[in-house]
Design a protein around this motif. Structure first.
Motif, PDB file in Angstrom:
ATOM      1  N   HIS A 178      44.782  39.411  53.811  1.00  0.00           N
ATOM      2  CA  HIS A 178      44.788  37.950  53.862  1.00  0.00           C
ATOM      3  C   HIS A 178      44.335  37.356  52.533  1.00  0.00           C
ATOM      4  N   ALA A 179      43.220  37.868  52.007  1.00  0.00           N
ATOM      5  CA  ALA A 179      42.678  37.340  50.748  1.00  0.00           C
ATOM      6  C   ALA A 179      42.013  38.469  49.982  1.00  0.00           C
ATOM      7  N   VAL A 180      42.485  38.726  48.765  1.00  0.00           N
ATOM      8  CA  VAL A 180      41.902  39.785  47.947  1.00  0.00           C
ATOM      9  C   VAL A 180      40.934  39.169  46.946  1.00  0.00           C
ATOM     10  N   GLY A 181      39.694  39.629  46.971  1.00  0.00           N
ATOM     11  CA  GLY A 181      38.706  39.176  46.013  1.00  0.00           C
ATOM     12  C   GLY A 181      38.817  39.971  44.729  1.00  0.00           C
ATOM     13  N   VAL A 182      38.904  39.273  43.599  1.00  0.00           N
ATOM     14  CA  VAL A 182      39.014  39.930  42.290  1.00  0.00           C
ATOM     15  C   VAL A 182      37.803  39.518  41.462  1.00  0.00           C
ATOM     16  N   LEU A 183      37.001  40.502  41.072  1.00  0.00           N
ATOM     17  CA  LEU A 183      35.793  40.241  40.291  1.00  0.00           C
ATOM     18  C   LEU A 183      35.902  40.974  38.962  1.00  0.00           C
ATOM     19  N   GLU A 238      46.323  35.728  49.493  1.00  0.00           N
ATOM     20  CA  GLU A 238      45.655  34.827  48.562  1.00  0.00           C
ATOM     21  C   GLU A 238      44.799  35.646  47.597  1.00  0.00           C
ATOM     22  N   VAL A 239      44.678  35.169  46.360  1.00  0.00           N
ATOM     23  CA  VAL A 239      43.821  35.815  45.370  1.00  0.00           C
ATOM     24  C   VAL A 239      42.596  34.941  45.137  1.00  0.00           C
ATOM     25  N   LEU A 240      41.418  35.529  45.311  1.00  0.00           N
ATOM     26  CA  LEU A 240      40.152  34.841  45.075  1.00  0.00           C
ATOM     27  C   LEU A 240      39.532  35.417  43.803  1.00  0.00           C
ATOM     28  N   LEU A 277      29.952  39.127  45.505  1.00  0.00           N
ATOM     29  CA  LEU A 277      30.861  39.763  46.453  1.00  0.00           C
ATOM     30  C   LEU A 277      30.580  39.306  47.877  1.00  0.00           C
ATOM     31  N   GLU A 278      29.309  39.194  48.229  1.00  0.00           N
ATOM     32  CA  GLU A 278      28.947  38.760  49.587  1.00  0.00           C
ATOM     33  C   GLU A 278      29.470  37.359  49.877  1.00  0.00           C
ATOM     34  N   ARG A 279      29.332  36.462  48.895  1.00  0.00           N
ATOM     35  CA  ARG A 279      29.833  35.100  49.098  1.00  0.00           C
ATOM     36  C   ARG A 279      31.341  35.086  49.272  1.00  0.00           C
ATOM     37  N   MET A 280      32.035  35.955  48.564  1.00  0.00           N
ATOM     38  CA  MET A 280      33.489  36.001  48.695  1.00  0.00           C
ATOM     39  C   MET A 280      33.911  36.422  50.101  1.00  0.00           C
ATOM     40  N   VAL A 281      33.120  37.257  50.734  1.00  0.00           N
ATOM     41  CA  VAL A 281      33.415  37.657  52.116  1.00  0.00           C
ATOM     42  C   VAL A 281      33.001  36.575  53.090  1.00  0.00           C
ATOM     43  N   GLU A 282      31.743  36.116  52.970  1.00  0.00           N
ATOM     44  CA  GLU A 282      31.176  35.203  53.967  1.00  0.00           C
ATOM     45  C   GLU A 282      31.758  33.798  53.898  1.00  0.00           C
ATOM     46  N   ASP A 323      34.552  32.797  51.633  1.00  0.00           N
ATOM     47  CA  ASP A 323      35.940  32.666  51.196  1.00  0.00           C
ATOM     48  C   ASP A 323      36.917  33.533  51.991  1.00  0.00           C
ATOM     49  N   GLY A 324      36.401  34.410  52.837  1.00  0.00           N
ATOM     50  CA  GLY A 324      37.274  35.208  53.692  1.00  0.00           C
ATOM     51  C   GLY A 324      37.934  36.393  53.021  1.00  0.00           C
ATOM     52  N   ALA A 325      37.365  36.906  51.937  1.00  0.00           N
ATOM     53  CA  ALA A 325      37.947  38.083  51.288  1.00  0.00           C
ATOM     54  C   ALA A 325      37.937  39.263  52.254  1.00  0.00           C
TER      55      ALA A 325
END
Length: 360
Positions: A81-86, A111-113, A128-133, A135-137
């Motif tokens: 659904h949404a991939v977090g890129v750091l 979606e790309v976060l 990373l935690e914020r991106m999950v909690e 932003d839905g990564a």
């Protein structure tokens, strides 16, 4: 403890839920033997599953919540659904990697976060935690800082999250069981060796490598430069230049150029591009010619072509790296229990105007 066959977090969670549905409770001691993972890993799994409302932890194990098993799908997830890129920079090197990620993500409706950190950030877990909690990564492509005391904790957090993740231009082992993390990297050692061979083919015999401090890429370049030069009989020296943005850069680069003259060096490999361009400008200001007196190869090829002269450069396949990273995520979802894939991409040597046979 070395556990090469240990399943990843997502498949462990499914195995634990199947055991709970069949037996009503599970014991850590039994699961350790059944799943082939450490007690520490299982405790982390059960803690996360309790936070998700799937289990209630008890001494030595876990039971189902009151009212029975919650809704839980035993089938592996097949989409992102949404991939977090750091990544450590939003302006250099990584935008091209992101382009590759975005191409694949768009094709698969994801979606790309994007989040940028820095090499100074000691602990990237809160990001990373914020991106999950918030932003839905539900998947990650990450280039963590591997030189901090928290580096192992960041990789451990990714592992324990149960979400698929891929390291970009980084290598790491899982802290708990020493299993390699999934990764896509450029063979920077090969790129440096390619540069050495090119200079030898042109007839250079005394060469130098110039790098900056605290760069994971620099270490890999050095690892390939030394044997690459030895293979073709080059006499090679190595120098570390101050960061181009610092007040010390001018003096540092001038000292290196003086040393190159003393050592009769006729060609250099410089990482990264910006430092290469700045060193060329300083050399020209001191009356040297490029490539007449000094052939120059840049490493990264982000802006090397914009120099005067345009710089020959080692070109990492950044966009392809982003595509490959997203494809690895899809492969992990399709087969959660497969062995970790570590993809190694080959760079290209882009020949331009800054290299030529030596005059002497």
């Amino acid at each position: 403890m070395n556990e090469p066959a240990a399943p990843l977090a997502a498949s462990r969670r499914r195995a634990i839920m199947r055991a709970l549905a069949a037996r009503g409770s599970v014991r850590i001691a039994a699961l350790t033997e059944e799943l082939g993972v450490t007690t520490v890993t299982l405790r982390r799994d059960l803690k996360q599953m309790e936070a998700d409302g799937l289990v209630v932890r008890v001494h030595g194990g876990a039971v189902l919540p009151e009212g029975g098993a919650p809704a839980f799908s035993d089938e592996p997830r097949t989409s992102i659904h949404a991939v977090g890129v750091l990544v450590p920079s939003l302006s250099y090197y990584w935008p091209s990697v992101l382009q590759g990620v975005e191409e694949r993500a768009k094709a698969h409706g994801a979606e790309v976060l994007l989040r940028g950190t820095s090499y100074e950030l000691q602990d990237e877990r809160p990001v990373l935690e914020r991106m999950v909690e918030h932003d839905g990564a539900d998947a990650f492509i990450v280039a963590p800082n591997t030189d901090t005391s928290h580096a192992g904790d960041v990789v451990g957090w990714l592992h324990d999250s149960g979400l698929p993740f891929v390291l970009a231009e980084r290598d790491a082992l899982m802290p708990a069981d020493r299993v390699p993390a999934e990764s896509v990297t450029t063979d920077h050692a090969l790129g440096a060796a390619m540069a050495a061979h090119h200079l030898a083919d042109l007839g250079h015999r005394r060469v130098a490598l110039i790098t900056t401090q605290d760069s994971p890429t620099s270490r890999k370049i050095i690892a390939g430069w030394r044997p690459g030069c030895a293979d073709v009989g080059l006499t090679a020296t190595e120098h570390v230049v101050a960061d181009r943005r610092s007040a010390e850069f001018g003096a540092s680069a001038s000292q290196i150029l003086d040393r190159l003259r003393t050592d009769d060096v006729t060609a250099v490999l410089v990482h990264p591009d910006a430092e290469a361009l700045a060193i060329v400008d300083l050399a020209l200001a001191q009356g040297l010619t490029v490539p007449g007196d000094l052939s120059v190869i840049a490493y990264d090829d982000e802006i090397a072509r914009l120099g005067s002269p345009a710089l020959t450069a080692v070109h990492p396949p950044r966009t392809e790296l982003g595509r490959a990273a997203f494809d690895l995520l899809l492969g992990r979802l399709a087969d959660p229990d497969r062995a970790a894939h570590r993809v190694l991409l080959t760079p290209t040597l882009m020949l331009r105007d800054s290299t030529a046979p030596p005059r002497r």
